[in-house]
Design a protein around this motif. Structure first.
Motif, PDB file in Angstrom:
ATOM      1  N   UNK A 154     -32.599  57.257   7.764  1.00  0.00           N
ATOM      2  CA  UNK A 154     -32.650  58.448   7.136  1.00  0.00           C
ATOM      3  C   UNK A 154     -32.141  59.825   7.828  1.00  0.00           C
ATOM      4  N   UNK A 155     -31.208  60.361   7.504  1.00  0.00           N
ATOM      5  CA  UNK A 155     -30.607  61.448   8.226  1.00  0.00           C
ATOM      6  C   UNK A 155     -31.692  62.681   8.678  1.00  0.00           C
ATOM      7  N   UNK A 196     -22.502  59.125   0.626  1.00  0.00           N
ATOM      8  CA  UNK A 196     -23.744  58.987   1.166  1.00  0.00           C
ATOM      9  C   UNK A 196     -24.109  58.785   2.596  1.00  0.00           C
ATOM     10  N   UNK A 197     -23.518  58.089   3.037  1.00  0.00           N
ATOM     11  CA  UNK A 197     -23.646  57.385   4.391  1.00  0.00           C
ATOM     12  C   UNK A 197     -22.785  58.183   5.416  1.00  0.00           C
ATOM     13  N   UNK A 198     -22.359  59.403   5.070  1.00  0.00           N
ATOM     14  CA  UNK A 198     -21.611  60.292   5.966  1.00  0.00           C
ATOM     15  C   UNK A 198     -22.219  61.287   6.351  1.00  0.00           C
ATOM     16  N   UNK A 199     -23.536  61.672   6.171  1.00  0.00           N
ATOM     17  CA  UNK A 199     -24.291  62.779   6.400  1.00  0.00           C
ATOM     18  C   UNK A 199     -25.273  62.207   7.586  1.00  0.00           C
ATOM     19  N   UNK A 200     -25.285  62.920   8.497  1.00  0.00           N
ATOM     20  CA  UNK A 200     -25.757  62.413   9.909  1.00  0.00           C
ATOM     21  C   UNK A 200     -27.018  63.468   9.954  1.00  0.00           C
ATOM     22  N   UNK A 201     -27.675  63.140  11.034  1.00  0.00           N
ATOM     23  CA  UNK A 201     -29.033  63.901  11.294  1.00  0.00           C
ATOM     24  C   UNK A 201     -28.479  65.426  12.096  1.00  0.00           C
ATOM     25  N   UNK A 211     -35.595  70.301   3.930  1.00  0.00           N
ATOM     26  CA  UNK A 211     -35.343  69.026   4.432  1.00  0.00           C
ATOM     27  C   UNK A 211     -36.510  68.049   3.908  1.00  0.00           C
ATOM     28  N   UNK A 212     -37.661  68.483   3.622  1.00  0.00           N
ATOM     29  CA  UNK A 212     -38.401  67.363   2.746  1.00  0.00           C
ATOM     30  C   UNK A 212     -37.813  66.722   1.580  1.00  0.00           C
ATOM     31  N   UNK A 213     -36.989  67.741   0.815  1.00  0.00           N
ATOM     32  CA  UNK A 213     -36.579  67.201  -0.487  1.00  0.00           C
ATOM     33  C   UNK A 213     -35.469  66.214   0.017  1.00  0.00           C
ATOM     34  N   UNK A 214     -34.555  66.380   1.075  1.00  0.00           N
ATOM     35  CA  UNK A 214     -33.520  65.495   1.509  1.00  0.00           C
ATOM     36  C   UNK A 214     -33.946  64.293   2.027  1.00  0.00           C
ATOM     37  N   UNK A 224     -20.242  60.597  17.631  1.00  0.00           N
ATOM     38  CA  UNK A 224     -21.231  59.927  16.948  1.00  0.00           C
ATOM     39  C   UNK A 224     -20.665  58.894  15.953  1.00  0.00           C
ATOM     40  N   UNK A 225     -19.663  59.245  15.294  1.00  0.00           N
ATOM     41  CA  UNK A 225     -19.033  58.569  14.112  1.00  0.00           C
ATOM     42  C   UNK A 225     -18.097  57.409  15.147  1.00  0.00           C
ATOM     43  N   UNK A 226     -17.461  57.874  16.154  1.00  0.00           N
ATOM     44  CA  UNK A 226     -16.539  56.703  16.929  1.00  0.00           C
ATOM     45  C   UNK A 226     -17.713  55.812  17.596  1.00  0.00           C
TER      46      UNK A 226
END
Length: 333
Positions: free
Chosen positions: A123-124, A74-79, A101-104, A7-9
């Motif tokens: 939003x992940x 912050x941007x390194x967290x994925x679904x 999950x709701x908190x996140x 995904x990151x690639x």
């Protein structure tokens, strides 16, 4: 994982195709906030300011989220990361997994609003399917109450004893009672003022005679404003869940949670024939749909009313024998 790497690639390739400079992106990433820093901002700027339950958020962040992603960007967290966490927690605690999950989701919504994320960043938590939840249907029965009373009496702390009885007498929420101060108690009027409730408005709790008698016997500590003082000076009782666990275990009611005492009040009121409107007012429900869970407890009361109505119809019609209601059938027998 391999899937995450792919995904990151793909994201890197897409950025190149869009004319972005990977080197420039890496420099910006080095200046990016960590997830832990975002959590700090969320707690200070939002949760502690706007949420009465901010301590629940703080607990989940420190227990579930920081240990896992605290040092990541912050941007390194994925679904896929969120989905895996949700699955792991949900194996044993599906409701807790959903709340996490709701908190996140809220944390990342604030991150976008505050400029922590690029404008079009996903939003992940998007696309995460929450575990199915069912409303709890547990309250103390008449058979269980004597055992609970005996278990309460076995507690050494008089303020713990008073707390459990007051939950049963009033139906107030856990934090509302723990934060209650003597300045808000009027024993002459039989009233407890709750200035800070879940509904966001002041609520006046009518105190029954048992509640008044109990409060009149609760020892007051000089310099401590709280009805239920804790061990620390000028602080209220905390961590009431632990003594409740001891009480419920002694009473052989292991599945009864502290919040179920509030449900017990609503259930017993409904079984006594009180209206849903009245129960909603007592429990300070904002929505009538919240109170409707107690509707089925009023079925016996409805049946008794219809029994009286049916008998009145028969008496007025002069029909004392049920056979007179269907005379053709009676004559054919």
């Amino acid at each position: 994982t391999l899937k995450q790497a792919r995904e990151r690639a793909k994201a890197l390739l897409a950025s190149v195709l869009d004319g972005q400079d990977p080197a420039q992106n890496r420099r910006l990433e080095s200046e990016e906030n960590t997830f832990s820093e975002l959590c700090d901002s969320y707690l200070e700027r939002h949760a502690k300011v706007h949420k009465r339950t901010w301590q629940d958020d703080e607990r989940r962040i420190n227990k579930r989220l920081r240990p896992r992603w605290g040092t990541q960007r912050v941007t390194a967290i994925y679904q896929t990361d969120v989905s895996l966490l949700h699955h792991e927690i949900g194996k044993q605690y599906p409701y807790e997994a959903n709340r996490t999950v709701e908190l996140l989701k809220s944390i990342y919504a604030k991150a976008m609003a505050w400029g922590y994320l690029p404008r079009l960043h996903d939003n992940p938590t998007a696309g995460i399917t929450l575990f199915k939840e069912e409303k709890r249907d547990r309250w103390l029965t008449g058979d269980e109450m004597p055992r609970v009373a005996e278990a309460i009496a076995a507690e050494a702390n008089v303020y713990v004893q008073a707390a459990i009885w007051l939950y049963l007498f009033t139906g107030v929420r856990k934090s509302e009672l723990l934060n209650a101060q003597w300045a808000d108690v009027d024993l002459d009027r039989g009233e407890l003022r709750l200035p800070d409730t879940k509904s966001g408005r002041t609520h006046y709790v009518s105190l029954s005679l048992p509640a008044i008698e109990l409060l009149s016997r609760v020892p007051r500590i000089a310099g401590n404003p709280y009805v239920l003082p804790g061990h620390k000076a000028a602080q209220h009782l905390v961590n009431i869940d632990k003594p409740w666990q001891r009480i419920r275990n002694r009473a052989a009611c292991d599945d009864v949670r502290l919040h179920d005492l509030r449900r017990t009040v609503g259930s017993w009121l409904a079984q006594s024939g009180n209206s849903l409107h009245l129960i909603g007012r007592i429990l300070n429900h904002q929505q009538s749909s919240t109170t409707e869970v107690y509707a089925r407890f009023g079925q016996n009361h409805l049946r008794e009313a219809l029994d009286r109505h049916g008998q009145q119809i028969l008496d007025t019609a002069g029909k004392s024998d049920f056979n007179d209601l269907l005379p053709q059938i009676s004559r054919s027998k």
